[in-house]
Design a protein around this motif. Structure first.
Motif, PDB file in Angstrom:
ATOM      1  N   LEU A 102       0.833  -1.211   0.000  1.00 22.93           N
ATOM      2  CA  LEU A 102       0.000   0.000   0.000  1.00 22.93           C
ATOM      3  C   LEU A 102       0.867   1.260   0.000  1.00 22.93           C
ATOM      4  CD1 LEU A 102      -2.802  -1.084   2.506  1.00 22.93           C
ATOM      5  CD2 LEU A 102      -2.978  -0.855   0.013  1.00 22.93           C
ATOM      6  N   GLY A 103       1.989   1.224   0.710  1.00 26.94           N
ATOM      7  CA  GLY A 103       2.901   2.372   0.668  1.00 26.94           C
ATOM      8  C   GLY A 103       3.462   2.601  -0.721  1.00 26.94           C
ATOM      9  N   HIS A 104       3.754   1.530  -1.431  1.00 26.15           N
ATOM     10  CA  HIS A 104       4.244   1.653  -2.808  1.00 26.15           C
ATOM     11  C   HIS A 104       3.195   2.319  -3.703  1.00 26.15           C
ATOM     12  CE1 HIS A 104       6.065   0.306  -6.656  1.00 26.15           C
ATOM     13  NE2 HIS A 104       4.808   0.084  -7.009  1.00 26.15           N
ATOM     14  N   GLU A 105       1.941   1.892  -3.605  1.00 31.02           N
ATOM     15  CA  GLU A 105       0.894   2.470  -4.440  1.00 31.02           C
ATOM     16  C   GLU A 105       0.567   3.899  -4.035  1.00 31.02           C
ATOM     17  OE1 GLU A 105       0.039   1.025  -7.063  1.00 31.02           O
ATOM     18  OE2 GLU A 105       0.956  -0.920  -6.649  1.00 31.02           O
ATOM     19  N   MET A 106       0.584   4.186  -2.757  1.00 31.21           N
ATOM     20  CA  MET A 106       0.348   5.568  -2.312  1.00 31.21           C
ATOM     21  C   MET A 106       1.479   6.489  -2.734  1.00 31.21           C
ATOM     22  SD  MET A 106      -1.190   4.790   1.505  1.00 31.21           S
ATOM     23  CE  MET A 106      -1.329   6.525   1.958  1.00 31.21           C
ATOM     24  N   ALA A 107       2.693   5.948  -2.845  1.00 27.23           N
ATOM     25  CA  ALA A 107       3.827   6.759  -3.303  1.00 27.23           C
ATOM     26  C   ALA A 107       3.616   7.217  -4.735  1.00 27.23           C
ATOM     27  CB  ALA A 107       5.119   5.957  -3.173  1.00 27.23           C
ATOM     28  N   HIS A 108       3.060   6.355  -5.572  1.00 24.01           N
ATOM     29  CA  HIS A 108       2.758   6.769  -6.951  1.00 24.01           C
ATOM     30  C   HIS A 108       1.841   7.995  -6.958  1.00 24.01           C
ATOM     31  CE1 HIS A 108       4.725   3.754  -9.348  1.00 24.01           C
ATOM     32  NE2 HIS A 108       4.109   2.739  -8.741  1.00 24.01           N
ATOM     33  N   ALA A 109       0.846   8.000  -6.074  1.00 28.27           N
ATOM     34  CA  ALA A 109      -0.135   9.089  -6.071  1.00 28.27           C
ATOM     35  C   ALA A 109       0.451  10.377  -5.510  1.00 28.27           C
ATOM     36  CB  ALA A 109      -1.369   8.669  -5.272  1.00 28.27           C
ATOM     37  N   LEU A 110       1.153  10.308  -4.388  1.00 24.24           N
ATOM     38  CA  LEU A 110       1.629  11.548  -3.758  1.00 24.24           C
ATOM     39  C   LEU A 110       2.785  12.176  -4.521  1.00 24.24           C
ATOM     40  CD1 LEU A 110       4.468  11.204  -1.824  1.00 24.24           C
ATOM     41  CD2 LEU A 110       2.947   9.626  -0.674  1.00 24.24           C
ATOM     42  N   ILE A 111       3.584  11.370  -5.220  1.00 24.64           N
ATOM     43  CA  ILE A 111       4.659  11.942  -6.040  1.00 24.64           C
ATOM     44  C   ILE A 111       4.115  12.501  -7.352  1.00 24.64           C
ATOM     45  CG2 ILE A 111       6.837  11.420  -7.223  1.00 24.64           C
ATOM     46  CD1 ILE A 111       7.422   9.349  -5.153  1.00 24.64           C
ATOM     47  N   GLY A 112       3.004  11.962  -7.823  1.00 25.94           N
ATOM     48  CA  GLY A 112       2.443  12.419  -9.091  1.00 25.94           C
ATOM     49  C   GLY A 112       3.073  11.744 -10.285  1.00 25.94           C
ATOM     50  N   HIS A 113       3.307  10.449 -10.172  1.00 28.60           N
ATOM     51  CA  HIS A 113       3.930   9.725 -11.270  1.00 28.60           C
ATOM     52  C   HIS A 113       3.050   9.679 -12.507  1.00 28.60           C
ATOM     53  CE1 HIS A 113       7.051   7.353  -8.677  1.00 28.60           C
ATOM     54  NE2 HIS A 113       7.421   8.588  -8.962  1.00 28.60           N
ATOM     55  N   ALA A 114       1.734   9.676 -12.332  1.00 29.50           N
ATOM     56  CA  ALA A 114       0.843   9.639 -13.497  1.00 29.50           C
ATOM     57  C   ALA A 114       1.004  10.898 -14.340  1.00 29.50           C
ATOM     58  CB  ALA A 114      -0.602   9.470 -13.040  1.00 29.50           C
ATOM     59  N   ALA A 115       1.030  12.071 -13.701  1.00 29.91           N
ATOM     60  CA  ALA A 115       1.213  13.321 -14.440  1.00 29.91           C
ATOM     61  C   ALA A 115       2.603  13.403 -15.053  1.00 29.91           C
ATOM     62  CB  ALA A 115       0.978  14.506 -13.505  1.00 29.91           C
ATOM     63  N   GLU A 116       3.600  12.904 -14.333  1.00 35.33           N
ATOM     64  CA  GLU A 116       4.968  12.950 -14.862  1.00 35.33           C
ATOM     65  C   GLU A 116       5.128  12.047 -16.070  1.00 35.33           C
ATOM     66  OE1 GLU A 116       9.547  12.246 -13.229  1.00 35.33           O
ATOM     67  OE2 GLU A 116       7.836  12.088 -11.864  1.00 35.33           O
ATOM     68  N   GLN A 117       4.570  10.848 -15.999  1.00 37.16           N
ATOM     69  CA  GLN A 117       4.682   9.932 -17.125  1.00 37.16           C
ATOM     70  C   GLN A 117       3.896  10.445 -18.329  1.00 37.16           C
ATOM     71  OE1 GLN A 117       3.689   5.904 -16.103  1.00 37.16           O
ATOM     72  NE2 GLN A 117       4.813   5.053 -17.833  1.00 37.16           N
ATOM     73  N   ALA A 118       2.737  11.030 -18.087  1.00 38.02           N
ATOM     74  CA  ALA A 118       1.971  11.598 -19.200  1.00 38.02           C
ATOM     75  C   ALA A 118       2.707  12.775 -19.828  1.00 38.02           C
ATOM     76  CB  ALA A 118       0.595  12.028 -18.701  1.00 38.02           C
ATOM     77  N   SER A 119       3.372  13.581 -19.009  1.00 35.01           N
ATOM     78  CA  SER A 119       4.135  14.719 -19.536  1.00 35.01           C
ATOM     79  C   SER A 119       5.292  14.252 -20.402  1.00 35.01           C
ATOM     80  CB  SER A 119       4.654  15.577 -18.374  1.00 35.01           C
ATOM     81  OG  SER A 119       3.593  16.076 -17.591  1.00 35.01           O
ATOM     82  N   MET A 120       6.022  13.245 -19.922  1.00 31.73           N
ATOM     83  CA  MET A 120       7.143  12.745 -20.703  1.00 31.73           C
ATOM     84  C   MET A 120       6.669  12.121 -22.016  1.00 31.73           C
ATOM     85  SD  MET A 120      10.348  12.408 -21.066  1.00 31.73           S
ATOM     86  CE  MET A 120      10.889  12.966 -19.444  1.00 31.73           C
ATOM     87  N   SER A 121       5.618  11.325 -21.965  1.00 28.21           N
ATOM     88  CA  SER A 121       5.092  10.729 -23.189  1.00 28.21           C
ATOM     89  C   SER A 121       4.601  11.805 -24.151  1.00 28.21           C
ATOM     90  CB  SER A 121       3.949   9.760 -22.854  1.00 28.21           C
ATOM     91  OG  SER A 121       4.394   8.731 -21.996  1.00 28.21           O
TER      92      SER A 121
END
Length: 506
Positions: free
Chosen positions: A293-312
């Motif tokens: 759960l800490g691993h999945e929450m880390a994705h959300a609080l760091i904003g990996h979805a927005a970062e990956q979409a920006s790079m793509s």
């Protein structure tokens, strides 16, 4: 009316001789019937004119009007050709001529305001929508006659420095765009590119969560279920113990447990937690679940979805240049399709998947820190991935190379987490957590795995010995063999007897 272009450099008409004036006008008349207008761009050192021939074309009379591109000069010239050699010229000035003033540099905010809508438009127009235009460029070039192709090459060569300057300006704008969209990653402090803001992604996550709720509405575990309550309690505990991170308490964490065998869990940027019951069965204890759960929450609080979409997004925009060249240069569509496929695979394996593996490794690091501050046994993190590796082997799943996957391999994850365990244990000790037991779960798991392997080897040896003994017994005591079946006819009514039994005499 046809327009004729004359390129002059601060030309004073009064200084021309009569023969030169008439040559100028007659050349303008000839160009009127041969070519169309060729626009030039004015600058402070050169003045370009658009000339037009008015009235009937006569070998003795010509009238030309010269108009500057800045509209600050509007002069009409009339020439007559009498029998004498000298030709009178009548000049009718309309406006006084002067050069343009100095231009000031465009401010950076104005550049940003111009590039932002262009960037959004290009984002919506994907590479697939540009294939038709790229193909039309190639067809246009192939349809040109050889003389026009040569003129185009000469025109390009004459303006090579202008084109190089335009390319350098484009690269400067791209660099400026990158610099104005740099951001610092929470917790890790890593510098990254963010084209999309986190607020926009949180709004987008609301629609995504509604879609998932509609998809899983028939398989959601009720909130009164002990499994849902355990996950809810653990998520709230992780959030409370990490209140020093601003991104933790900026969203509300909601838990949804989905009934299904899938070993998966994910957290949306707006704090919606989805976990399958297959994941609850895959973890061995609450410490492993806290790490997951800490691993999945880390994705959300760091904003990996927005970062990956920006790079793509940026890689897609930059790849349009290569796609344009591929579809414009390739002589056949089959080669263009092959080049496009190769280009997409290069982008996928050179940027997309390595960047995704990098984000997964960062989520493991931050998730381990979140679990450590929540007083979980962080040594259970590597054990979870070892269990997943053994589970995949037992299921017969193929072991693909890491460079083909969007996630690091289980072995690399175990090695990375083992390097981070000492730092995580120090962080846990600084958070007034109770002492951990002396038994290391990693050592216990390795011993259990070794014991299982030893038992499996012993069982295999016993089965081999049993098979060998059975083969030896068949050699010493061969099985009875059945006599051949007699042919149909007189012997069909006889009784069959085996060679192992004695035959009774008559």
């Amino acid at each position: 009316m046809d327009l004729v272009v004359l390129r002059l450099t601060r030309l004073n008409v009064s200084t021309l001789t009569t023969s030169n004036r008439f040559r100028l006008f007659t050349s303008g008349i000839r160009w009127r019937n041969q070519r169309n207008v060729h626009p030039y761009t004015s600058n402070p050192t050169k003045t370009h004119f658009f000339s037009s021939v008015k009235g009937p074309v006569s070998p003795n009379v010509a009238s030309l009007c010269l108009t500057s591109t800045s509209r600050r000069l509007d002069t009409c010239l009339t020439a007559f050709k009498p029998p004498a050699q000298r030709l009178p010229v009548v000049t009718q000035p309309v406006h006084q001529f002067h050069t343009s003033g100095c231009l000031r540099a465009v401010p950076a905010p104005f550049i940003w305001l111009v590039l932002k809508p262009i960037q959004k438009v290009l984002a919506e127009v994907g590479p697939s929508h540009c294939f038709a235009s790229h193909k039309s460029i190639r067809k246009w070039w192939l349809a040109l006659p050889p003389n026009k192709k040569q003129l185009f090459r000469e025109w390009t060569w004459r303006r090579r420095w202008h084109l190089a300057g335009a390319g350098a300006g484009f690269m400067f704008l791209v660099s400026l765009f990158f610099l104005t969209h740099l951001d610092e990653s929470p917790v890790t402090g890593r510098t990254r590119l963010l084209v999309f803001s986190m607020e926009n992604f949180i709004e987008l996550a609301k629609f995504t969560s509604d879609a998932y709720m509609e998809e899983f509405k028939e398989s959601l575990v009720p909130t009164s279920d002990p499994r849902h309550q355990a996950v809810e309690l653990l998520v709230q505990h992780l959030a409370q113990r990490n209140q020093d991170i601003a991104e933790i308490f900026s969203v509300s964490w909601n838990v949804h447990v989905v009934e299904g065998p899938t070993v998966n869990a994910f957290v949306l940027p707006n704090g919606e937690v989805f976990i399958f019951t297959g994941m609850l069965e895959a973890v061995a204890d609450v410490h492993q679940l806290a790490f997951v759960l800490g691993h999945e929450m880390a994705h959300a609080l760091i904003g990996h979805a927005a970062e990956q979409a920006s790079m793509s997004h940026m890689v897609e925009l930059l790849s349009l240049i290569m796609l344009t060249a591929i579809w414009a240069i390739c002589p056949r569509d089959s080669l263009a399709v092959l080049g496009h496929w190769i280009q997409s695979k290069l982008v996928q394996f050179s940027f997309d998947r390595p960047f995704s593996r990098k984000l997964e490794a960062e989520a493991d690091q931050v998730g381990l820190q979140l679990a450590a501050k929540a007083c979980a046994d962080v040594r259970a993190g590597p054990v979870f991935w070892q269990q997943m590796e053994i589970s995949d082997q037992l299921k017969g799943q193929p072991n693909i190379p890491e460079w083909l996957s969007t996630h690091p391999s289980h072995q690399n994850r175990v090695r990375q987490l083992n390097r981070l365990i000492p730092e995580a244990l120090e962080l846990r000790a600084s958070c007034d957590c109770p002492a951990l037991p002396s038994d290391d779960p990693r050592v216990n798991f390795s011993q259990k795995v070794q014991l299982i392997l030893d038992n499996a080897k012993k069982q295999e040896l016993m089965e081999k010995e049993k098979m060998i003994g059975k083969e030896n017994a068949e050699v010493l005591f061969p099985l009875p063999q059945t006599a051949p079946v007699p042919a149909q006819g007189a012997q069909s009514g006889r009784l069959l007897a085996t060679s192992a039994l004695p035959q009774n005499s008559a």
